[in-house]
Design a protein around this motif. Structure first.
Motif, mmCIF file in Angstrom:
data_model
loop_
_atom_site.group_PDB
_atom_site.id
_atom_site.type_symbol
_atom_site.label_atom_id
_atom_site.label_comp_id
_atom_site.label_asym_id
_atom_site.label_seq_id
_atom_site.Cartn_x
_atom_site.Cartn_y
_atom_site.Cartn_z
ATOM 1 N N ASP B 167 9.858 -0.189 33.142
ATOM 2 C CA ASP B 167 8.508 -0.505 32.685
ATOM 3 C C ASP B 167 7.759 -1.283 33.765
ATOM 4 O O ASP B 167 8.324 -1.744 34.749
ATOM 5 C CB ASP B 167 8.538 -1.259 31.345
ATOM 6 C CG ASP B 167 9.232 -2.595 31.451
ATOM 7 O OD1 ASP B 167 8.910 -3.350 32.385
ATOM 8 O OD2 ASP B 167 10.106 -2.874 30.612
ATOM 9 N N LEU B 168 6.460 -1.424 33.561
ATOM 10 C CA LEU B 168 5.562 -1.893 34.620
ATOM 11 C C LEU B 168 5.986 -3.223 35.223
ATOM 12 O O LEU B 168 6.085 -3.380 36.442
ATOM 13 C CB LEU B 168 4.138 -1.988 34.054
ATOM 14 C CG LEU B 168 3.075 -2.331 35.091
ATOM 15 C CD1 LEU B 168 2.950 -1.208 36.103
ATOM 16 C CD2 LEU B 168 1.734 -2.592 34.422
ATOM 17 N N LYS B 169 6.296 -4.188 34.355
ATOM 18 C CA LYS B 169 6.586 -5.535 34.829
ATOM 19 C C LYS B 169 7.845 -5.525 35.696
ATOM 20 O O LYS B 169 7.890 -6.099 36.784
ATOM 21 C CB LYS B 169 6.768 -6.459 33.613
ATOM 22 C CG LYS B 169 6.920 -7.917 33.962
ATOM 23 C CD LYS B 169 6.673 -8.781 32.734
ATOM 24 C CE LYS B 169 7.148 -10.196 32.992
ATOM 25 N NZ LYS B 169 8.625 -10.290 33.029
ATOM 26 N N LEU B 170 8.857 -4.817 35.180
ATOM 27 C CA LEU B 170 10.128 -4.726 35.884
ATOM 28 C C LEU B 170 9.945 -4.013 37.214
ATOM 29 O O LEU B 170 10.570 -4.340 38.226
ATOM 30 C CB LEU B 170 11.095 -3.936 34.997
ATOM 31 C CG LEU B 170 12.577 -4.236 35.165
ATOM 32 C CD1 LEU B 170 12.795 -5.729 35.074
ATOM 33 C CD2 LEU B 170 13.352 -3.525 34.084
ATOM 34 N N ARG B 171 9.048 -3.012 37.212
ATOM 35 C CA ARG B 171 8.824 -2.245 38.417
ATOM 36 C C ARG B 171 8.289 -3.149 39.515
ATOM 37 O O ARG B 171 8.711 -3.107 40.650
ATOM 38 C CB ARG B 171 7.811 -1.134 38.104
ATOM 39 C CG ARG B 171 8.068 0.129 38.876
ATOM 40 C CD ARG B 171 7.612 1.327 38.118
ATOM 41 N NE ARG B 171 6.181 1.317 37.895
ATOM 42 C CZ ARG B 171 5.605 1.939 36.865
ATOM 43 N NH1 ARG B 171 6.360 2.581 36.005
ATOM 44 N NH2 ARG B 171 4.311 1.900 36.715
ATOM 45 N N LYS B 172 7.355 -4.018 39.146
ATOM 46 C CA LYS B 172 6.773 -4.949 40.117
ATOM 47 C C LYS B 172 7.857 -5.860 40.681
ATOM 48 O O LYS B 172 7.932 -6.092 41.891
ATOM 49 C CB LYS B 172 5.699 -5.799 39.430
ATOM 50 C CG LYS B 172 4.565 -4.973 38.903
ATOM 51 C CD LYS B 172 3.303 -5.238 39.685
ATOM 52 C CE LYS B 172 2.176 -4.419 39.085
ATOM 53 N NZ LYS B 172 1.110 -4.146 40.001
ATOM 54 N N GLU B 173 8.711 -6.375 39.764
ATOM 55 C CA GLU B 173 9.783 -7.256 40.211
ATOM 56 C C GLU B 173 10.698 -6.547 41.191
ATOM 57 O O GLU B 173 11.075 -7.088 42.225
ATOM 58 C CB GLU B 173 10.628 -7.709 39.015
ATOM 59 C CG GLU B 173 10.099 -8.923 38.295
ATOM 60 C CD GLU B 173 10.914 -9.200 37.042
ATOM 61 O OE1 GLU B 173 10.310 -9.563 36.040
ATOM 62 O OE2 GLU B 173 12.156 -9.016 37.091
ATOM 63 N N GLU C 288 19.372 -9.856 29.344
ATOM 64 C CA GLU C 288 18.027 -9.885 29.930
ATOM 65 C C GLU C 288 18.132 -9.778 31.444
ATOM 66 O O GLU C 288 19.164 -10.076 32.039
ATOM 67 C CB GLU C 288 17.331 -11.206 29.541
ATOM 68 C CG GLU C 288 16.900 -11.244 28.096
ATOM 69 C CD GLU C 288 16.125 -9.993 27.682
ATOM 70 O OE1 GLU C 288 15.104 -9.713 28.324
ATOM 71 O OE2 GLU C 288 16.554 -9.301 26.750
ATOM 72 N N GLU C 289 17.043 -9.380 32.028
ATOM 73 C CA GLU C 289 17.022 -9.263 33.488
ATOM 74 C C GLU C 289 17.278 -10.613 34.124
ATOM 75 O O GLU C 289 16.803 -11.626 33.646
ATOM 76 C CB GLU C 289 15.643 -8.756 33.928
ATOM 77 C CG GLU C 289 15.349 -7.362 33.469
ATOM 78 C CD GLU C 289 16.362 -6.367 33.993
ATOM 79 O OE1 GLU C 289 16.748 -6.468 35.160
ATOM 80 O OE2 GLU C 289 16.775 -5.497 33.213
#
Lengths: 270, 345, 290
Positions: B167-173, C288-289
């Motif tokens: 998802d978007l947020k994870l992609r940025k990270e 969680e991450e």
């Protein structure tokens, strides 16, 4: 994976042992005993119209009984908790794992004129019944042997119906009868269709059940074919012709079932 | 940036007579982060698979450190891949997944332990050795896939849209994370994506591809500021692309007006594409603008407002931090620098 | 309010009654399925030859069964042909399924249709057609029906089941799994052995079990392809049932039933335990991450 050539041996095997034999059946069906082309075997078959009709009739009756008796069982078991479901299915499958000759043999002793059922009836003071060596006995044998083939596919389809579908229907105001009629039954149709073919095909082609429980009085298509290859009537050409007709019957019945299913893949037993 | 590591020479790829790669030439330098960017079906994944050894080009050569590797199978290449859906081995735990390549190369057990631990440290999954890969989240599986590839000390890491499933947020990270890993291990990354933002954020070099051709190779800044044709301009960032006539050097006509520009080298009165970035158009009072129009829509985009300004010849997309009213008449100003002239494609 | 309550009570009673009715009905079906088998088993211990009158307990029929060299030979043949056919078709079928996976859609769907023929076709037609093939080819090449033709027939009807149980597992596999293994340095053969095979193992084992039971259980196709010198257990039973009443059959049924029952229980207990383990592993929430 580029290794499609590794399926070549399999393809050759299937061509040799599945396709070629069926082609041989077709060739034999149109070959006279002298070796030329002929339609004579099909002409001769008119003599056996009675047998064809009887085979189809008994198989249809057996299929209908299996459906009527099996659907409720599949439905009830599919909606039980997982432990009961599992045990229930095992109990349905277990007899299938025993050789079907033995299962058929079991009914010989039950249905005999002085067999256990008649003894029981006499014990109750009721008149005995004469079932063995009749069409009735043959149908009982078919139902007994093939009932699990009807229950299993229906069960596995109903079991997979998403509970939320049912809840959605209830949410939209459907009572349990409507839920069944409009949701569960239509969704279970693929299982029903494959159950019907799985009962009908072995029923219409059996020769063992009719031989053991029909006492040779009820002659079915299967018997007719078997006799052409092993009996004193030895005639593989006629046998092939009858086999070809049976193959057509099987294919037509499967096609009809697929048509009903509107191309849905029938639920396999596996 | 140092010497050349991989070179594709006139590589053509055909599937069933359909040309997927149209004689491309590409040079990849050692230790760079290179991104193949383009819409789906542009040939970027095929290019990556040629480097990985999963496809052999129909024609043309692949060079690795000046050795022709067309016929070297994947398992003999010092290149590792992070696959699109990771392709982790679900019957193995995290440790065994990462250790797979080392076991194949018969690395001593103690060494395997050391390196796997080190890798899990690198990808921020220390202590995850015993976990089943199915029980991990998408982002964690992604990290395992990276560790599994890098542990083999490849010269090049190939990544095929690795962030697509996140998802978007994870992609940025993960973008930042990937850049950090690349700098830490100091190897070449070849990255495939259709996401221009991803490409601009992480890469040293961006290769824009379309329909089996390489359209432009350059740094993210070059690609963004100096797109070489209308496709690159529209694919990277947002653009107004309008047809025009190049009257002579540094003078162009579009929208029924003549404008000064900085481009030259076109034939006299050559039809061209004129590209103007929406943020380069300045909204002013009608009488001050070179172009006049009516605002047809205003949409708030977070940092700026996106407005569509219509005049007689074109509807202009304009980005501005000031809000204006729909129906208002405005002028648009632009300087010669803001006008990019491209040959008609 | 009260009406509502009454309604809900009524409907719950109705549900319970229909539930009870359903249970009784299911019980009856189970009775129909198992009563004949129970009778078979009981009379295997009957001291007289009668199939209906109880004359005391004996194990004579079991002793006679084990002394019956015809039956013992047939049993040996059945086991041998089933083990061989199941093993061969599992190996060949697994390899073939991998190859089929890489075919284009059209040839693959044609082959899958052919694959389904032996499964959907009536056994008697499969048997007759194979018999025609073996007899015709035998005349040309100088062999007759026997163990060889029996084995070939069994492989032919076992193969499709192996393909059907392996294919879905292959389909579940990430399409890049094979490449991933090679990418990490495995040769194509190593990639198959160390990655693909373990990943699809459940399907392969399942195929092996199905193939074996299909072979053990088959009568019709064996009957047409074994010739007169070779006899499987099912064929032996068939000729026994046709000739005379023989309580050895009951004894045999009992032994078979008990073995199948034991096997099923073992397999299912193991399966249930594995599933519970797998479930436990899946239920552990993904962290969680970091």
């Amino acid at each position: 994976m580029k290794a499609r050539y590794i399926s070549v041996p399999y393809v050759i095997w299937m061509a040799l042992f599945v396709i070629a034999p069926l082609i041989l059946v077709v060739i034999f069906a149109f070959t006279s005993e002298a070796g030329g082309f002929t339609l004579e075997h099909f002409a001769r078959m008119s003599r056996y119209v009675g047998i064809f009709a009887n085979s189809l009739f008994l198989a249809l009756v057996a299929t209908a009984i299996c459906f009527a008796a099996g659907y409720p069982v599949a439905y009830i078991l599919a909606r039980k908790e997982s432990v009961f479901r599992r045990v229930g299915m095992l109990l349905i499958m277990l007899p299938m794992w025993m050789n079907f000759l033995l299962r058929t043999y079991a009914w010989m002793s039950l249905l005999e004129d002085n067999g256990l059922i008649n003894r029981f009836l006499t014990f109750l003071g009721l008149p005995g019944i004469s079932v063995i060596n009749t069409d009735g006995a043959v149908v009982i044998g078919m139902v007994y042997n093939f009932l699990p083939f009807m229950i299993l596919p229906i069960f596995s389809v109903i079991e997979k119906i998403d509970r939320r579908t049912i809840e959605a229907a209830q949410d939209l105001g459907a009572n349990s009868l409507v839920v069944f009629r409009r949701i569960i039954f239509p969704l279970s149709l693929p299982g029903v269709l494959s159950g019907i073919t799985m009962v009908f095909v072995p029923s219409v082609s059996t020769f063992v059940i009719s031989r053991l429980l029909g006492g040779g009085k009820t002659l079915l298509l299967g018997d007719l074919i078997e006799m052409q290859f092993f009996g004193n009537a030895y005639n593989p050409y006629l046998g092939s012709a009858i086999s070809l007709v049976m193959m057509v019957i099987v294919m037509v019945s499967i096609a009809i079932m697929n048509r009903f299913g509107e191309g849905e893949e029938g639920a396999m037993l596996l | 940036m140092s010497k050349e590591l991989i070179r594709l020479e006139n590589c053509v790829m055909e599937f069933d007579g359909e040309i997927v790669l149209n004689s491309i030439n590409l040079s990849i330098k050692d230790k760079e982060f290179l991104t193949l960017l383009g819409p789906s079906g542009c040939g970027k994944t095929t290019t990556l698979r040629i480097i990985g050894g999963f496809e052999r080009p129909t024609r043309g050569d692949v060079w690795f450190d000046d050795v022709r590797i067309n016929d070297v199978p994947p398992h003999k290449r010092r290149v590792n891949t992070v696959f699109q859906r990771y392709a982790l081995f679900t019957h193995m735990n995290v440790f065994e997944n990462v250790a797979f390549g080392l076991r194949i190369s018969r690395t001593p057990e103690a060494e395997i332990r050391r390196r796997v631990a080190q890798m899990l440290e690198l990808v921020n999954l220390p202590g995850y050795e015993k976990r089943q890969v199915n029980s991990l989240s998408g982002g964690q599986q992604q990290r395992v896939a990276i560790a599994r590839a890098i542990v083999n000390n490849p010269h090049v890491l190939l990544l095929d849209e690795p962030l697509g499933a996140l998802d978007l947020k994870l992609r940025k990270e993960m973008q930042t994370e990937l850049k950090r890993i690349q700098q830490q291990v100091g190897i070449t990354f070849v990255y495939v994506t259709h996401d221009q933002e991803e490409a601009l954020t992480m890469s040293d070099t961006v290769v824009v591809m379309n329909q089996g051709n390489i359209l432009q190779v350059g740094t993210p800044v070059d690609i963004y500021n100096e797109p070489q044709n209308a496709f690159v301009a529209s694919f990277i960032g947002e653009s107004n692309i309008i047809g025009g006539i190049m009257n002579k050097d540094r003078l162009v006509t579009f929208s029924h007006q003549q404008f000064d520009c900085v481009d030259s080298g076109f034939a006299p009165d050559e039809p061209v594409d004129v590209v103007i970035r929406p943020e380069d158009l300045q909204v002013v009072a009608p009488e001050e603008g070179q172009i006049r129009g009516i605002i047809r829509s205003v949409v708030f985009k977070g940092v700026h407002y996106e407005m569509m300004v219509e005049n007689s010849s074109f509807t202009w997309m304009v980005h501005s931090t000031y809000q204006r009213q729909v129906g208002q008449a405005v002028g648009l100003r632009l300087t010669p620098d803001d006008i990019h002239i491209m040959h008609k494609s | 309010m009260i009406r509502k309550q009454a309604e809900s009570i009524a409907s719950s009673i109705a549900r319970r009654v229909s539930g009870a009715f359903g249970n009784v009905y299911t019980g009856l079906i189970f009775f129909f399925l198992y009563a004949p088998i129970a009778v078979l088993i009981i009379f295997s211990f009957n001291a007289s030859k009668s199939r209906t009158i109880w004359a005391g307990f004996t194990l004579d029929w079991y002793i006679k069964l084990f002394q019956d060299s015809g039956i013992m030979d047939a049993f040996g043949t059945t086991i041998l042909v089933s083990v061989l056919a199941a093993a061969i078709s599992t190996v060949a079928g697994t390899v073939a399924a991998v190859g089929l996976q890489n075919l284009r859609r059209r040839p693959r769907s044609i082959l899958m249709a052919v694959n389904n023929i032996p499964i959907t076709n009536a056994d008697i037609i499969t048997g007759v057609s194979l018999m025609l093939l073996f007899v015709s080819a035998g005349k040309l090449m100088g062999f007759t029906l026997g163990f060889g033709t029996l084995l070939m027939a069994h492989i032919t009807f076992d193969l499709p089941y192996v393909i059907l149980s392996v294919t879905p597992k292959l389909r579940q596999l990430d399409k890049h799994t094979f490449e991933a293994a090679q990418d990490l340095g495995a040769t194509p053969f190593q990639a198959f052995r160390k990655v693909i095979l373990p990943e699809i193992r459940p399907g392969v084992v399942n195929g092996l079990i199905i193939a074996f039971t299909m072979s053990i259980d088959d009568f019709v196709i064996s009957y047409f392809t074994a010739g007169s010198r070779v006899e499987t257990l099912a064929m032996a039973i068939y000729s026994m049932t046709r000739k005379r009443i023989n309580p050895e059959i009951n004894a045999l049924s009992t032994i078979l039933f008990v073995s199948v029952l034991t096997l099923l229980i073992i397999v299912n207990v193991r399966q249930a335990r594995q599933e519970r383990l797998a479930e436990a592993a899946m239920l552990k929430p993904p962290e969680e991450e970091v």
